[in-house]
Scaffold this active site. Structure first.
Site, short mmCIF file in Angstrom:
data_model
loop_
_atom_site.label_atom_id
_atom_site.label_comp_id
_atom_site.label_asym_id
_atom_site.label_seq_id
_atom_site.Cartn_x
_atom_site.Cartn_y
_atom_site.Cartn_z
N ASP A 309 0.86 -1.17 0.00
CA ASP A 309 0.00 0.00 0.00
C ASP A 309 0.90 1.23 0.00
O ASP A 309 2.12 1.13 0.10
CB ASP A 309 -1.04 -0.04 1.12
CG ASP A 309 -0.52 0.46 2.44
OD1 ASP A 309 0.69 0.33 2.67
OD2 ASP A 309 -1.32 0.95 3.25
N SER A 380 -14.16 6.23 6.61
CA SER A 380 -14.03 4.80 6.34
C SER A 380 -13.36 4.62 4.98
O SER A 380 -13.48 5.47 4.10
CB SER A 380 -15.40 4.11 6.37
OG SER A 380 -15.97 4.14 5.09
N ALA A 381 -12.67 3.49 4.86
CA ALA A 381 -11.93 3.23 3.62
C ALA A 381 -12.88 2.97 2.47
O ALA A 381 -12.51 3.10 1.31
CB ALA A 381 -10.98 2.04 3.82
N LYS A 397 -15.59 15.97 3.83
CA LYS A 397 -14.29 16.07 3.15
C LYS A 397 -13.88 14.66 2.78
O LYS A 397 -14.27 13.70 3.44
CB LYS A 397 -13.25 16.72 4.08
CG LYS A 397 -12.83 15.85 5.25
CD LYS A 397 -11.56 16.35 5.88
CE LYS A 397 -10.96 15.33 6.85
NZ LYS A 397 -11.78 15.04 8.01
N1 LIG Z 1 -9.52 11.34 7.48
C1 LIG Z 1 -9.98 11.34 6.26
N2 LIG Z 1 -11.14 11.93 5.97
C2 LIG Z 1 -11.63 11.92 4.72
N3 LIG Z 1 -11.02 11.33 3.69
C3 LIG Z 1 -9.86 10.72 3.89
C4 LIG Z 1 -9.27 10.67 5.20
N4 LIG Z 1 -8.12 9.99 5.11
C5 LIG Z 1 -7.99 9.58 3.84
N5 LIG Z 1 -9.04 10.03 3.09
C6 LIG Z 1 -9.27 9.78 1.66
O1 LIG Z 1 -9.53 8.41 1.46
C7 LIG Z 1 -8.58 7.83 0.56
C8 LIG Z 1 -8.27 6.42 0.99
O2 LIG Z 1 -7.53 6.51 2.17
P1 LIG Z 1 -6.80 5.29 2.85
O3 LIG Z 1 -5.83 5.84 3.80
O4 LIG Z 1 -7.79 4.31 3.31
O5 LIG Z 1 -6.03 4.66 1.64
P2 LIG Z 1 -5.38 3.23 1.61
O6 LIG Z 1 -6.28 2.31 0.91
O7 LIG Z 1 -4.90 2.85 2.96
O8 LIG Z 1 -4.15 3.41 0.67
P3 LIG Z 1 -2.76 3.95 1.07
O9 LIG Z 1 -2.49 3.61 2.50
O10 LIG Z 1 -1.88 3.26 0.14
O11 LIG Z 1 -2.82 5.39 0.78
C9 LIG Z 1 -7.41 8.77 0.63
O12 LIG Z 1 -6.65 8.73 -0.52
C10 LIG Z 1 -8.06 10.11 0.84
O13 LIG Z 1 -8.50 10.65 -0.39
MG LIG Z 2 -3.15 2.64 4.34
#
Ligand SMILES: Nc1ncnc2c1ncn2[C@@H]1O[C@H](COP(=O)(O)OP(=O)(O)OP(=O)(O)O)[C@@H](O)[C@H]1O
Ligand SMILES: [Mg+2]
Ligand SMILES: [K+]
Length: 686
Positions: A309, A380-381, A397
């Site tokens: 990731d 949430s993811a 956001k």
């Molecule tokens: N706290 C938050 N509030 C709103 N949106 C967020 C937040 N954190 C991340 N995001 C958005 O959600 C997307 C997915 O985030 P996440 O951290 O789950 O990615 P991931 O699947 O773990 O991938 P990686 O860790 O490789 O970036 C981010 O790219 C961002 O656009």
């Molecule tokens: Mg991650």
């Protein structure tokens, strides 16, 4: 903070350290217990044979017979078993020493158990239950494993990782897991206990390094079956010999038959097999990687595809809000206010950094949560959004595409400024993460989250490529950010806007193509993928869920550590392969060394095969059995250190090793047995 990829500490310790050798000698006698030895079929057979021959020896002694030769054979038979035990004990010894050191660091600490009224009560750490919430302040030992639910602290984890640089532990994000026995250096955190006493990370680590839960891998079981098969074949071959001999009018003693049998069965690999596996695990521990099973180590040796990731794995992981970019007609204050409101209860590092930026740059105050009549929507993811519903307003956001979808599905004729996509793309192309902010039907602007690619990672990915491993970055982030980070870090491919299900699907697809897949991850959303992968390497800095799902944990939280993991896996497979080749070639050679010498008296035609010209049939047998025992000791360093491996084509290595160890396996016994024959006849042993 994760350590730099280049800073692998190799704790060097000599293979034959005095205290370890002494302990191994004691253990190799303890391991003579049949109940222990039965797990090693070949050596168990040798022990039975040694015991039977000992009984015969006693009988002959009582009868006043001449037993000089039998005594020597019996002596070397027992030594064959003891040498095998010694190899295993020596391999285990290093882990045991480390387990003792870990036990000493196990916390006898007390915990500050939080009460309903906000005060705390001091209780022994051993009484903590899963779900308890404890307060940990400066200089306190963290009493047990848990999840930070409030606050940020720097933590000294050197008791576990050996790394003296403190790490940041904080609530909400992918760095929320804390480990019992580590120490808080600054600030204070509230920790929810997640592990029952006796099954904490430290407990598991102790079990692991001392090999208490070591199971045979499927490969080892298969190899053992082969070795048992060979043993049975040679048993039949040996028991038919007396009839041949008596046909020629001679007689052959049981001692001679026993010696012949033991030299012919695959004792060398039988003796070293378990030591090779233990040493492989031990080498990983030296690189600060804990493997939960030998099977994972073997799988690592054959990995084709590596999935990683992005955030926290390829990048440093502290994505920090650096800028608010407004849409036309929106004031800085308006955007910052919405961004802050939507992040007030967002416990992720990203959320907190937004509150901080709003406060520092725009003077906005963190508001009293209790005074707001609001409903918080956590991140949430799946949704890739977070926010707040307050006074009939919906503030959100999140990822640009998610926000766009959210706004247009709620307000069908919502106006999306032309500039929006340009700003989002600009931030993404720079490798940043754009977070769009919306209020009801309008997009107010974009937050720029900055993250930095870890140093030296490019060279490491290049090394993986040379090993034939394809690297794929999978991220929840948008394609432009993903492409920018992919280009900067040098991964072979990437998958963007991936949900946890997408990660899982990608792994299954690769596996369906017959590929072995490794996955490095740190987040709770990586857990299903970590569990599905053949090699799931969880970062020690990651969440509890990730660390439980993987079958390896990297204490240094360095995703490119997979290079070492793969190299060690390959080394393990090659060491086992080459020593098996050597052992079997060896046994074949011994056949030619002994049989002609034994039978030349009865069948003079066999004289043409007697190329070694050993002194007497007795000296031939004794030399062979001595060689058979000593070769075990001689090969212990190779079994424990492993054969050399540098990132190159595995096939060329395999061929090279087969030639060296196959040919060596045939030649070495001829030379060795001849040498021993000369020595023992010179000093008059036979
Ligand atoms: N706290 C938050 N509030 C709103 N949106 C967020 C937040 N954190 C991340 N995001 C958005 O959600 C997307 C997915 O985030 P996440 O951290 O789950 O990615 P991931 O699947 O773990 O991938 P990686 O860790 O490789 O970036 C981010 O790219 C961002 O656009
Ligand atoms: Mg991650
Ligand atoms: K043998």
């Amino acid at each position: 903070m994760a350590s730099e990829p280049s800073s692998h500490r190799i704790k060097t310790s000599s293979l034959f350290r005095g205290d370890l050798v002494r302990q191994a000698i004691v253990d190799s006698l303890v391991k003579l217990s049949p109940r222990t030895l039965v797990k090693n079929p070949v050596m168990f057979v040798v022990e039975i044979v040694a015991a039977l021959t000992t009984i015969l020896l006693v009988r002959d002694l009582a009868a006043g017979a001449h037993v000089g030769f039998t005594v020597q054979i019996v002596f070397w038979l027992w030594f064959t078993v003891i040498f095998a035990n010694f190899a295993e004990a020596l391999a285990e010894g290093r882990g045991k020493a480390q387990a003792d050191a870990l036990r000493r660091t196990r916390s006898e600490a007390v915990a500050k158990l939080l009460q309903k009224n906000g005060s705390y009560e001091i209780v022994p750490a051993a009484e903590l239950k899963v779900g308890d919430v404890v307060l940990v302040e400066v200089n306190d030992l963290i009493p047990s494993d848990g999840e930070v639910i409030d606050g940020v602290a720097s933590v000294d984890e050197s008791a576990i990782t050996g790394e003296s640089a403190p790490v940041i532990r904080e609530s909400g994000g992918d760095r929320s897991a804390v480990t019992g026995g580590t120490r808080v250096l600054s600030d204070q955190i509230k920790v929810r206990i997640t592990a029952a006493q006796g099954s904490t990370f430290l407990d598991r680590m102790i079990h692991l390094v001392e090999g208490a839960e070591r199971q045979k891998t499927p490969n080892e079981i298969a190899l053992n079956i082969l070795l048992v098969g060979l043993t049975i074949i040679f048993l039949f071959a040996t028991v038919t010999i007396p009839s041949f001999v008596s046909y020629a009018g001679g007689a052959v003693s049981v001692t001679v038959l026993v010696a012949l049998f033991v030299t012919l069965i695959p004792t060398t690999i039988g003796a070293l097999l378990s030591a090779i596996g233990i040493a492989g695990m031990d080498r990983l521990v030296k690189f600060n990687v804990l493997a939960m099973s030998g099977r994972a180590v073997e799988a690592a040796g054959d990995v084709d595809t590596l999935l990683l990731d992005k955030t926290g794995t390829i990048t440093l992981g502290n994505r920090v809000a650096s800028e608010f970019v407004t849409m036309p007609g929106v004031s800085d204050h308006e955007l910052a206010d919405a961004a802050q409101l939507s992040s007030l209860s967002d416990e992720t590092p990203e959320g907190r950094s937004i509150v901080v930026l709003a406060k520092e740059k725009y003077g906005l105050r963190g508001r009293e949560l209790a005074n707001l009549h609001a409903k918080f929507i956590p991140f949430s993811a799946q949704t890739r959004m977070s926010g707040i519903d307050i006074d009939d307003h919906q503030i959100r956001k999140g990822a640009a595409d998610s926000i766009l979808k959210f706004v247009t599905s709620n307000v069908p004729n919502a106006i999306v400024p032309r500039e929006f996509q340009q700003i989002v793309d600009k931030i993404a192309r720079a490798g940043g993460t754009p977070l769009a902010v919306s209020k009801d039907g309008a997009i107010l602007g974009v937050i720029h989250l900055k993250d930095i690619v870890k140093g030296g990672i490019r060279e490491r990915f290049a090394a993986l490529r040379r090993m034939g491993i394809r690297t794929i970055m999978i991220t929840g982030d948008n394609p432009l950010t993903a492409a920018a980070i992919a280009a900067e870090s040098g991964v072979d491919d990437f998958l963007a806007q991936a949900t946890p299900e997408d990660k899982l699907r990608l792994i299954r697809e690769e596996q369906a193509k017959g590929k072995l897949v490794a996955m490095c991850g740190d987040g709770t959303n990586d857990a299903p993928a970590l569990a599905q992968a053949d090699v799931g390497v969880a970062m020690q800095t990651g969440t509890q869920a990730a660390r439980e799902a993987g079958n390896m944990i990297d204490l240094d939280s360095d995703p490119t550590k997979l290079i070492e993991i793969v190299a060690i896996g390959k080394q393990l497979l090659m060491t086992r392969g080459t020593l098996t080749t050597f052992s079997i070639a060896n046994d074949v050679a011994k056949y030619f060394a002994i049989i002609p010498a034994m039978f030349a008296v009865f069948y003079p035609q066999l004289g043409v095969l007697n190329i070694m010209h050993l002194a007497t049939p007795q000296s031939a047998i004794l030399s062979a059995i001595i060689f058979n025992a000593l070769i075990i000791i001689a090969l212990i360093p190779l079994a424990l250190r492993g054969v050399q491996y540098t990132p190159r084509s595995a096939a060329s290595f395999l061929i090279r090793n087969l030639v060296i160890y196959g040919a060596g396996g045939v030649i070495v016994p001829f030379v060795g047995i001849k040498l021993i024959d000369v020595i023992i006849t010179t000093i008059g042993l036979v």
